[in-house]
Design a protein around this motif. Structure first.
Motif, PDB file in Angstrom:
ATOM      1  N   VAL A 147      80.087 115.954  39.116  1.00  0.00           N
ATOM      2  CA  VAL A 147      79.911 117.195  38.607  1.00  0.00           C
ATOM      3  C   VAL A 147      80.734 117.766  39.555  1.00  0.00           C
ATOM      4  CG1 VAL A 147      78.487 119.710  38.025  1.00  0.00           C
ATOM      5  CG2 VAL A 147      77.642 117.649  37.910  1.00  0.00           C
ATOM      6  N   PHE A 148      79.949 118.229  41.029  1.00  0.00           N
ATOM      7  CA  PHE A 148      81.610 119.177  42.287  1.00  0.00           C
ATOM      8  C   PHE A 148      82.667 118.438  42.064  1.00  0.00           C
ATOM      9  CE2 PHE A 148      76.488 120.631  42.943  1.00  0.00           C
ATOM     10  CZ  PHE A 148      76.960 121.752  42.760  1.00  0.00           C
ATOM     11  N   ALA A 149      83.034 117.008  41.780  1.00  0.00           N
ATOM     12  CA  ALA A 149      84.322 116.972  42.019  1.00  0.00           C
ATOM     13  C   ALA A 149      85.097 117.411  40.941  1.00  0.00           C
ATOM     14  CB  ALA A 149      84.717 115.645  42.012  1.00  0.00           C
ATOM     15  N   THR A 150      84.561 117.534  40.046  1.00  0.00           N
ATOM     16  CA  THR A 150      84.714 117.601  38.535  1.00  0.00           C
ATOM     17  C   THR A 150      85.254 119.376  38.740  1.00  0.00           C
ATOM     18  OG1 THR A 150      83.914 116.264  37.203  1.00  0.00           O
ATOM     19  CG2 THR A 150      85.003 118.261  36.130  1.00  0.00           C
ATOM     20  N   LEU A 151      84.385 120.099  39.139  1.00  0.00           N
ATOM     21  CA  LEU A 151      84.410 121.438  39.425  1.00  0.00           C
ATOM     22  C   LEU A 151      85.592 121.535  40.088  1.00  0.00           C
ATOM     23  CD1 LEU A 151      83.612 124.287  39.463  1.00  0.00           C
ATOM     24  CD2 LEU A 151      81.970 124.105  41.023  1.00  0.00           C
ATOM     25  N   LEU A 152      86.041 121.013  41.185  1.00  0.00           N
ATOM     26  CA  LEU A 152      87.482 121.151  42.044  1.00  0.00           C
ATOM     27  C   LEU A 152      88.523 121.212  41.976  1.00  0.00           C
ATOM     28  CD1 LEU A 152      85.483 119.765  45.471  1.00  0.00           C
ATOM     29  CD2 LEU A 152      86.545 122.369  44.919  1.00  0.00           C
ATOM     30  N   ARG A 153      88.215 119.784  40.568  1.00  0.00           N
ATOM     31  CA  ARG A 153      89.679 119.447  40.324  1.00  0.00           C
ATOM     32  C   ARG A 153      90.115 120.224  39.119  1.00  0.00           C
ATOM     33  NH1 ARG A 153      90.120 116.215  35.569  1.00  0.00           N
ATOM     34  NH2 ARG A 153      87.518 114.962  35.940  1.00  0.00           N
ATOM     35  N   GLY A 154      89.146 121.763  39.092  1.00  0.00           N
ATOM     36  CA  GLY A 154      89.348 122.198  37.422  1.00  0.00           C
ATOM     37  C   GLY A 154      89.736 123.578  38.375  1.00  0.00           C
ATOM     38  N   ALA A 155      89.360 123.912  39.929  1.00  0.00           N
ATOM     39  CA  ALA A 155      90.491 124.647  40.181  1.00  0.00           C
ATOM     40  C   ALA A 155      91.417 124.450  40.782  1.00  0.00           C
ATOM     41  CB  ALA A 155      89.165 124.933  40.952  1.00  0.00           C
ATOM     42  N   PHE A 156      91.472 123.500  41.542  1.00  0.00           N
ATOM     43  CA  PHE A 156      93.042 123.245  41.718  1.00  0.00           C
ATOM     44  C   PHE A 156      93.469 121.494  41.556  1.00  0.00           C
ATOM     45  CE2 PHE A 156      89.224 124.875  44.749  1.00  0.00           C
ATOM     46  CZ  PHE A 156      89.951 125.921  45.154  1.00  0.00           C
ATOM     47  N   GLY A 157      93.048 121.181  40.453  1.00  0.00           N
ATOM     48  CA  GLY A 157      94.017 119.985  40.049  1.00  0.00           C
ATOM     49  C   GLY A 157      95.584 119.864  39.849  1.00  0.00           C
ATOM     50  N   SER A 158      95.501 120.710  39.558  1.00  0.00           N
ATOM     51  CA  SER A 158      96.961 120.831  39.715  1.00  0.00           C
ATOM     52  C   SER A 158      97.411 122.275  39.403  1.00  0.00           C
ATOM     53  CB  SER A 158      97.490 120.228  37.269  1.00  0.00           C
ATOM     54  OG  SER A 158      96.923 121.803  36.873  1.00  0.00           O
TER      55      SER A 158
END
Length: 318
Positions: A9-20
């Motif tokens: 969940v938190f990895a997805t949160l980070l990817r949604g914030a900084f993934g691109s």
């Protein structure tokens, strides 16, 4: 509790914030109004005051900027300046009564400013729905003129120069507090009002001016959101940005430079929660839970300071 791996969940949160690049721009976009609202809260906090009405000032400022944007025709730069000035003036006027009551009668500004929030939100809703509603549209006004829009920083993103305005305000407030006599007086008043008054600081006058400045910056936050992001005023156009700015300022202990970091943190949480809700079973309301936990921690810190004393002479008694 919802059957999801917390690490996922938190990895997805980070990817949604900084993934691109686009997602980083989205995080900065969410952080922009929080930074400006945080500056408004820092101004009050450093003066020993608590402006919890930033949300209402943001709404009034956003509506005032939109009104200037769709009601008048002006050259590009002048139109933006006048719309921004209208937002600042609206925020300043909205906190005028709480500021007068606090300076003259010692009325608790927390109560008056938080009550003013509800009036501001409902007033702008009434004006949007019943007076300035766009024909055939949702609960929104006509779009502002192109000449009133803030320049974008990226071609395919709504990220605009409001980010630099917020960062510039935070740095300017930091320099003002550290390198000017007025800033020193403001900090002394926040640390110990009685000592500051004994040293010649006109505390009542400063209380009034500090709250007016805080409200003006809160109105500016709404103007930036209207002119740079939505290009119109609509119901619920900036949900919770004012409160997030207050939390960011509290978390940074009123330090405007530290507040930039906490505001970016909250902006990343907001942006990342969108992808988290799509790809996992976790609700984006987990972000509200995190913020509430932060508020509890900050409140506990303040309580401990008050009980133990600033000098550390008094200690807890059980």
């Amino acid at each position: 509790m919802v059957g999801e791996n917390p690490l996922h969940v938190f990895a997805t949160l980070l990817r949604g914030a900084f993934g691109s690049t686009d997602r980083i721009a989205g995080s900065l976009l969410q952080a922009t109004p929080i930074i400006i609202c945080g500056v408004a809260a820092c101004i009050a906090l450093r003066g020993g005051l608590f402006n919890i009405g930033v949300e209402g000032q943001l709404y009034l400022g956003g509506f005032a900027a939109a009104w200037v944007g769709f009601s008048f025709a002006m050259p590009p730069v002048i139109h933006v300046v006048v719309a921004v000035a209208a937002a600042i003036l609206a925020g300043c006027l909205w906190i005028l009564i709480p500021a007068l009551f606090r300076a003259k009668f010692g009325t608790n500004e927390v109560v008056t400013t938080i009550l003013a929030n509800y009036i501001a939100v409902l007033l702008t809703s009434y004006l949007t729905i019943s007076v300035f509603k766009r024909p055939g549209g949702w609960s929104e006004t006509d779009p502002i003129a192109v000449t009133a829009r803030l320049p974008q920083l990226l071609p395919d993103s709504r990220l605009n120069i409001g980010l630099f305005i917020g960062i510039g305000l935070a740095i300017g407030l930091h320099l003002f507090l550290r390198h000017t006599s007025a800033g020193y007086a403001m900090g002394a008043m926040g640390a110990n009002p009685k000592f500051a008054e004994y040293g010649g600081v006109r505390t009542r006058r400063n209380v009034f001016l500090i709250l007016l400045a805080s409200g003006a910056v809160g109105g500016l936050a709404g103007g930036v959101e209207t002119l740079g992001v939505h290009h119109r005023f609509m119901e619920g156009f900036a949900p919770g940005f004012g409160f997030d700015g207050v939390i960011a300022a509290l978390l940074a202990n009123g330090n405007p430079i530290g507040m930039i970091g906490t505001a970016l943190f909250f902006g990343a949480l907001r942006a990342g929660s969108l992808l988290m809700e799509v790809e996992t079973n976790a609700s984006r309301e987990i972000i509200t839970v995190i913020q509430a936990f932060i508020i509890l921690c900050v409140s506990a810190q303040i309580l401990i300071r008050r009980r133990s004393g600033r000098t550390g002479e008094r200690r807890w008694k059980f």
